[in-house]
Scaffold this active site. Sequence first.
Site, PDB file in Angstrom:
ATOM      1  N   PHE A  24      10.664  -4.069   5.240  1.00 10.81           N
ATOM      2  CA  PHE A  24      10.164  -3.048   4.327  1.00 10.81           C
ATOM      3  C   PHE A  24      10.764  -1.706   4.717  1.00 10.81           C
ATOM      4  O   PHE A  24      10.647  -1.281   5.869  1.00 10.81           O
ATOM      5  CB  PHE A  24       8.641  -2.972   4.382  1.00 10.81           C
ATOM      6  CG  PHE A  24       7.975  -4.190   3.807  1.00 10.81           C
ATOM      7  CD1 PHE A  24       7.477  -4.173   2.511  1.00 10.81           C
ATOM      8  CD2 PHE A  24       7.856  -5.353   4.548  1.00 10.81           C
ATOM      9  CE1 PHE A  24       6.879  -5.299   1.974  1.00 10.81           C
ATOM     10  CE2 PHE A  24       7.253  -6.484   4.025  1.00 10.81           C
ATOM     11  CZ  PHE A  24       6.766  -6.452   2.724  1.00 10.81           C
ATOM     12  N   CYS A  30       6.473  10.847  -3.546  1.00 11.66           N
ATOM     13  CA  CYS A  30       6.074  10.202  -4.789  1.00 11.66           C
ATOM     14  C   CYS A  30       5.781  11.282  -5.824  1.00 11.66           C
ATOM     15  O   CYS A  30       5.331  12.370  -5.479  1.00 11.66           O
ATOM     16  CB  CYS A  30       4.842   9.324  -4.571  1.00 11.66           C
ATOM     17  SG  CYS A  30       4.440   8.303  -6.022  1.00 11.66           S
ATOM     18  N   CYS A  34      -1.893   9.001  -6.785  1.00 11.20           N
ATOM     19  CA  CYS A  34      -2.936   7.998  -7.048  1.00 11.20           C
ATOM     20  C   CYS A  34      -4.004   8.079  -5.959  1.00 11.20           C
ATOM     21  O   CYS A  34      -3.679   8.081  -4.770  1.00 11.20           O
ATOM     22  CB  CYS A  34      -2.321   6.607  -7.081  1.00 11.20           C
ATOM     23  SG  CYS A  34      -1.023   6.448  -8.324  1.00 11.20           S
ATOM     24  N   CYS A  37      -3.902   5.285  -3.240  1.00  9.93           N
ATOM     25  CA  CYS A  37      -2.668   5.055  -2.479  1.00  9.93           C
ATOM     26  C   CYS A  37      -2.961   4.991  -0.981  1.00  9.93           C
ATOM     27  O   CYS A  37      -3.735   5.774  -0.446  1.00  9.93           O
ATOM     28  CB  CYS A  37      -1.658   6.159  -2.767  1.00  9.93           C
ATOM     29  SG  CYS A  37      -0.065   5.855  -1.978  1.00  9.93           S
ATOM     30  N   ASP A  38      -2.292   4.042  -0.306  1.00  5.63           N
ATOM     31  CA  ASP A  38      -2.494   3.872   1.133  1.00  5.63           C
ATOM     32  C   ASP A  38      -1.302   4.353   1.963  1.00  5.63           C
ATOM     33  O   ASP A  38      -1.158   4.006   3.127  1.00  5.63           O
ATOM     34  CB  ASP A  38      -2.808   2.411   1.454  1.00  5.63           C
ATOM     35  CG  ASP A  38      -1.708   1.450   1.005  1.00  5.63           C
ATOM     36  OD1 ASP A  38      -0.671   1.908   0.488  1.00  5.63           O
ATOM     37  OD2 ASP A  38      -1.887   0.240   1.161  1.00  5.63           O
ATOM     38  N   THR A  39      -0.435   5.181   1.367  1.00  4.47           N
ATOM     39  CA  THR A  39       0.748   5.675   2.059  1.00  4.47           C
ATOM     40  C   THR A  39       0.635   7.165   2.317  1.00  4.47           C
ATOM     41  O   THR A  39       0.277   7.931   1.425  1.00  4.47           O
ATOM     42  CB  THR A  39       2.019   5.399   1.228  1.00  4.47           C
ATOM     43  OG1 THR A  39       2.135   3.988   1.030  1.00  4.47           O
ATOM     44  CG2 THR A  39       3.261   5.898   1.934  1.00  4.47           C
ATOM     45  N   GLU A  93      10.002  -1.750  -5.309  1.00 13.62           N
ATOM     46  CA  GLU A  93       8.727  -1.557  -5.993  1.00 13.62           C
ATOM     47  C   GLU A  93       8.690  -0.111  -6.451  1.00 13.62           C
ATOM     48  O   GLU A  93       8.777   0.813  -5.644  1.00 13.62           O
ATOM     49  CB  GLU A  93       7.523  -1.860  -5.110  1.00 13.62           C
ATOM     50  CG  GLU A  93       6.247  -1.639  -5.893  1.00 13.62           C
ATOM     51  CD  GLU A  93       5.034  -2.394  -5.387  1.00 13.62           C
ATOM     52  OE1 GLU A  93       3.929  -2.017  -5.810  1.00 13.62           O
ATOM     53  OE2 GLU A  93       5.196  -3.342  -4.610  1.00 13.62           O
ATOM     54  N   HIS A 176      -1.807  -9.079   2.820  1.00 10.68           N
ATOM     55  CA  HIS A 176      -1.505  -8.464   4.109  1.00 10.68           C
ATOM     56  C   HIS A 176      -2.728  -7.747   4.668  1.00 10.68           C
ATOM     57  O   HIS A 176      -2.927  -7.719   5.877  1.00 10.68           O
ATOM     58  CB  HIS A 176      -0.300  -7.518   3.986  1.00 10.68           C
ATOM     59  CG  HIS A 176      -0.451  -6.445   2.963  1.00 10.68           C
ATOM     60  ND1 HIS A 176      -0.465  -6.721   1.605  1.00 10.68           N
ATOM     61  CD2 HIS A 176      -0.605  -5.120   3.087  1.00 10.68           C
ATOM     62  CE1 HIS A 176      -0.610  -5.585   0.947  1.00 10.68           C
ATOM     63  NE2 HIS A 176      -0.706  -4.609   1.817  1.00 10.68           N
TER      64      HIS A 176
END
Length: 182
Positions: A24, A30, A34, A37-39, A93, A176
């Site tokens: 990955f 971005c 959102c 979002c987990d980033t 993605e 995951h």
Amino acid sequence: MININEIFYSLQGEGFWTGLPAVFVRLSGCNLKCDFCDTDHTSSTPMTEQQIVDLVIKYPAKTVILTGGEPLMQPIGALVDLLHKAGKRIHIETNGTFKCPYPIDWITCSPKYKPVVLNRIDELKIVYQGQDVESIRKSCPETQHNFLQPCSGKNIESTIDYIKANPHWRLSLQTHKLINIR
């Protein structure tokens, strides 16, 4: 230079390729905000395309997943070329708000709130929150792989009910997170 959030080796946890070993490459930044979002989009390390490839080829996986944030916000053409030359299959993605001019092997579009501008989607994956997913699906290029994913695991029952009533959708879980891997 490309701003990288992180590079790691794991299993694809969502969608059509769930369970596939992959490297990955999470790009920073971005254009959407959102709430689920987990980033962390504030963390990044500028890297050259060759530095990225040198890290990627240390892992045995053939597949590389470019993700984010929104990877199409950055100039990734040279990176895509170098990864292909290294024998890698490239998945991306994207939220679909940018055109993809690169020779990507698999495009997963996960649209949120804005119109999709892609001309090709291999997999449509929508984080389901009770919104009108049919109008989103109809506005996208046709794909045979349509997934709904519960929002952070909070609405699993309503997502399943929707899919059962609309069987052209399939369920995607964040496996995951269920098995506690990255």
